[in-house]
Design a protein around this motif. Structure first.
Motif, PDB file in Angstrom:
ATOM      1  N   ASP A  86      40.611  29.824  21.345  1.00 31.94           N
ATOM      2  CA  ASP A  86      40.564  29.987  19.891  1.00 31.94           C
ATOM      3  C   ASP A  86      41.728  29.298  19.195  1.00 31.94           C
ATOM      4  OD1 ASP A  86      38.217  31.413  19.818  1.00 31.94           O
ATOM      5  OD2 ASP A  86      39.181  33.388  19.856  1.00 31.94           O
ATOM      6  N   ILE A 103      37.583  25.998  16.729  1.00 33.73           N
ATOM      7  CA  ILE A 103      37.055  26.943  15.747  1.00 33.73           C
ATOM      8  C   ILE A 103      35.621  27.316  16.107  1.00 33.73           C
ATOM      9  CG2 ILE A 103      36.381  27.219  13.324  1.00 33.73           C
ATOM     10  CD1 ILE A 103      39.397  27.326  13.845  1.00 33.73           C
ATOM     11  N   GLU A 144      32.736  25.573   5.623  1.00 32.07           N
ATOM     12  CA  GLU A 144      33.668  26.651   5.952  1.00 32.07           C
ATOM     13  C   GLU A 144      34.391  26.377   7.263  1.00 32.07           C
ATOM     14  OE1 GLU A 144      30.546  27.027   5.106  1.00 32.07           O
ATOM     15  OE2 GLU A 144      30.763  27.874   3.084  1.00 32.07           O
ATOM     16  N   GLU A 145      33.645  25.884   8.248  1.00 27.52           N
ATOM     17  CA  GLU A 145      34.267  25.556   9.534  1.00 27.52           C
ATOM     18  C   GLU A 145      35.241  24.391   9.396  1.00 27.52           C
ATOM     19  OE1 GLU A 145      30.871  27.991  10.120  1.00 27.52           O
ATOM     20  OE2 GLU A 145      30.947  25.985   9.193  1.00 27.52           O
ATOM     21  N   VAL A 185      37.092  23.672   6.794  1.00 29.92           N
ATOM     22  CA  VAL A 185      38.335  24.191   6.204  1.00 29.92           C
ATOM     23  C   VAL A 185      39.205  24.804   7.301  1.00 29.92           C
ATOM     24  CG1 VAL A 185      39.310  25.931   4.664  1.00 29.92           C
ATOM     25  CG2 VAL A 185      37.373  24.545   3.909  1.00 29.92           C
ATOM     26  N   ARG A 186      38.588  25.560   8.169  1.00 25.94           N
ATOM     27  CA  ARG A 186      39.343  26.209   9.249  1.00 25.94           C
ATOM     28  C   ARG A 186      39.869  25.184  10.249  1.00 25.94           C
ATOM     29  NH1 ARG A 186      36.065  30.690  12.099  1.00 25.94           N
ATOM     30  NH2 ARG A 186      38.150  31.064  12.969  1.00 25.94           N
ATOM     31  N   THR A 211      43.057  23.570   9.109  1.00 24.47           N
ATOM     32  CA  THR A 211      44.270  24.369   8.897  1.00 24.47           C
ATOM     33  C   THR A 211      44.635  25.330  10.020  1.00 24.47           C
ATOM     34  OG1 THR A 211      42.950  26.045   7.716  1.00 24.47           O
ATOM     35  CG2 THR A 211      43.982  24.302   6.399  1.00 24.47           C
ATOM     36  N   GLU A 212      43.657  25.889  10.750  1.00 18.70           N
ATOM     37  CA  GLU A 212      43.948  27.006  11.630  1.00 18.70           C
ATOM     38  C   GLU A 212      44.419  26.660  13.040  1.00 18.70           C
ATOM     39  OE1 GLU A 212      40.927  29.967  11.749  1.00 18.70           O
ATOM     40  OE2 GLU A 212      40.758  30.110   9.564  1.00 18.70           O
ATOM     41  N   ALA A 223      45.814  21.550  14.407  1.00 21.51           N
ATOM     42  CA  ALA A 223      45.074  21.312  13.161  1.00 21.51           C
ATOM     43  C   ALA A 223      45.317  19.903  12.644  1.00 21.51           C
ATOM     44  CB  ALA A 223      45.481  22.339  12.104  1.00 21.51           C
ATOM     45  N   ASP A 274      39.953  22.278   0.451  1.00 19.29           N
ATOM     46  CA  ASP A 274      38.563  22.639   0.170  1.00 19.29           C
ATOM     47  C   ASP A 274      37.744  21.403  -0.201  1.00 19.29           C
ATOM     48  OD1 ASP A 274      36.429  23.759  -2.090  1.00 19.29           O
ATOM     49  OD2 ASP A 274      36.734  25.126  -0.409  1.00 19.29           O
TER      50      ASP A 274
END
Length: 468
Positions: free
Chosen positions: A33, A37, A363-364, A366-367, A370-371, A375, A399
């Motif tokens: 993880d 993502i 949405e994926e 964006v993650r 950054t996540e 990243a 976004d």
């Protein structure tokens, strides 16, 4: 949003076990993880497959030999994380890992690579992996011995005649004092530019490649094996170079001398047989049966050649015979025009686990930006940071980037998260080009900047095919 680069231990989970073998499936998924993502089903599948290996190793040998690996087929479009999951799993397990494309192989009897080459390539990677580990173990000893060799080159010993003198005259003691002074200078880095003469290996070809008829795989025969007296026993040649240039050569020579090469080979064979992972990409491209489109040599014939490798066979490599019974095979494909059931039944049976990966949307994206620990925003921030440029991405900019990537994927070919790379390259093109000369090193990327750089291309569907 300003990203801070993590240190060597930054982001490590305190719940992680100390060794790969001790990790539970849940801990393996948690580790994956950090880099990937979503795709929970695929992560769970590979985590269970890795844990099952550990379980098998605890069984009596007779029973362990009967337990086949839980091979996996990943089904999903390009760019959703199939390869990355397999690659990260191999790193997590510290296992030899090889990615191959099914379309590169041809049926036995035709010119091209035969499927056994994947095992030989995996064995080569394992040899490099184990050798580097052994080199690291003896690095300190090799470095110490290299220092003595450098001193010998800088100041020949009395036995060589350069400093010969009788003990009564204090020649030996004087030579030792001089040697110790040179040692201090060498350790202080004051002799890096001094010229010395060392012996380096002869620049001889390490192998000869023979091409045989009938579509057989080309064979690499080591010249050291054919002519050991010529290459194995050769002393090399003398070459003058700076101390700084000679040191890496001498350290590697000492490492080669200190490690047990037979032990390296045995360990590499063991890792391939018990822990190797082969990722076969584009398996859907050879899923067609007779009567389908495309040449049969790239379809059912290749499947039948892959079958014994996956079932378990013995492959001859330069390091000896290697069994494939317990190598973990992970196959993947988009399966747009075919389905897993189009594979020959025998091959289907050797991939008992099938997982479908989800397509990626805004949405994926964006993650992904950054996540994860790796990243994309963090990567680009670090790259431009080497030029003194400090990038700051606002939330609305991230976004907007995700939205543009999603739109282009929808309008043209959907290449998943790979679209983010092309979008970011276009977005940061001006800053990357001007980075060394920018007067203002702090650059703020907001939604307005994203729209200015990408809006015109995103509107032109035909243009975006070529640029994004």
């Amino acid at each position: 949003m300003v990203f801070e680069l993590p240190g060597a231990t930054g982001g490590e989970s305190v719940q992680m076990a100390s060794t790969p073998e001790e990790r539970t499936p849940r801990q393996i998924v948690t580790e994956l993880d950090r880099y990937i993502i979503g795709q929970t089903a695929a992560k769970r599948a590979v985590a269970v497959a890795l844990r099952s290996r550990m379980r098998r190793q605890k069984l009596p040998r007779e029973l362990a030999e009967e337990i086949a690996p839980k091979n996996i087929i990943m089904i999903g479009p390009t760019g959703v994380g199939k390869t990355e999951i397999a690659r990260r799993l191999a790193r997590l397990a510290q296992a030899p890992f090889l990615k191959v494309e099914a379309t590169r192989f041809t049926e036995v009897g035709y010119v091209g690579r035969d499927v056994e080459s994947m095992v030989r390539d995996l064995m080569g990677l394992a040899m490099d992996m184990v050798q580097e580990e052994k080199f690291a173990e003896v690095l300190q000893q090799a470095t110490s011995q290299t220092e003595d060799r450098l001193l010998n080159a800088l100041l020949p010993t009395a036995a060589g005649g350069a400093a010969a003198a009788s003990p009564e005259e204090g020649g030996i003691e004087s030579h030792q004092r001089t040697r110790e002074k040179l040692r201090q200078k060498l350790r202080a880095g004051n002799l890096e530019e001094a010229m010395i003469e060392i012996e380096v290996p002869m620049a001889a070809p390490s192998s000869v490649r023979l091409f045989t008829g009938g579509g057989m795989e080309d064979l690499e025969i080591s010249m050291k094996e054919i002519l050991p007296s010529l290459f194995g026993g050769a002393r090399g040649r003398k070459q003058r170079m700076k101390v700084s240039e000679a040191r890496p050569h001498l350290i590697r020579q000492e490492q080669e001398r200190l490690i047990d090469h037979e032990r390296v080979t045995r360990e590499a064979v063991r890792r391939v047989e018990q822990g190797g992972i082969i990722f076969i990409d584009e398996i859907d491209k050879v899923a067609g049966r007779e009567g389908g489109n495309g040449p049969d040599v790239s379809r059912e014939g290749v499947q039948r050649d892959i079958l014994p490798i996956v079932e378990g066979t013995t492959v001859h490599t330069r390091q000896g015979m290697v069994r494939t019974d317990h190598i973990l095979f992970i196959a993947s494909g988009a399966f747009h025009t075919s389905k897993p059931s189009d594979l020959i039944p025998e091959l289907q049976g050797r991939f008992p686990i099938r997982v479908e990966l989800d397509p990626l949307g805004k949405e994926e994206f964006v993650r992904i930006l950054t996540e994860p620990q790796n990243a994309l925003i963090r990567q680009y921030t670090a790259l431009l940071g080497t030029e003194g440029v400090q990038l700051e991405f606002t939330p609305d900019a991230i976004d907007a980037i995700a939205e543009y990537a999603h739109q282009v994927n929808e309008r043209t070919e959907n290449i998943g998260a790979r679209r983010l790379h092309t979008v970011l390259e276009k977005l940061l093109d001006e800053i990357s080009f001007e980075a060394p000369d920018l007067a203002t090193k702090k650059q703020r990327i907001d939604a307005a900047y994203v729209h200015r750089m990408l809006a015109s291309i995103a509107r032109d569907q035909d243009h975006s095919k070529y640029i994004l």
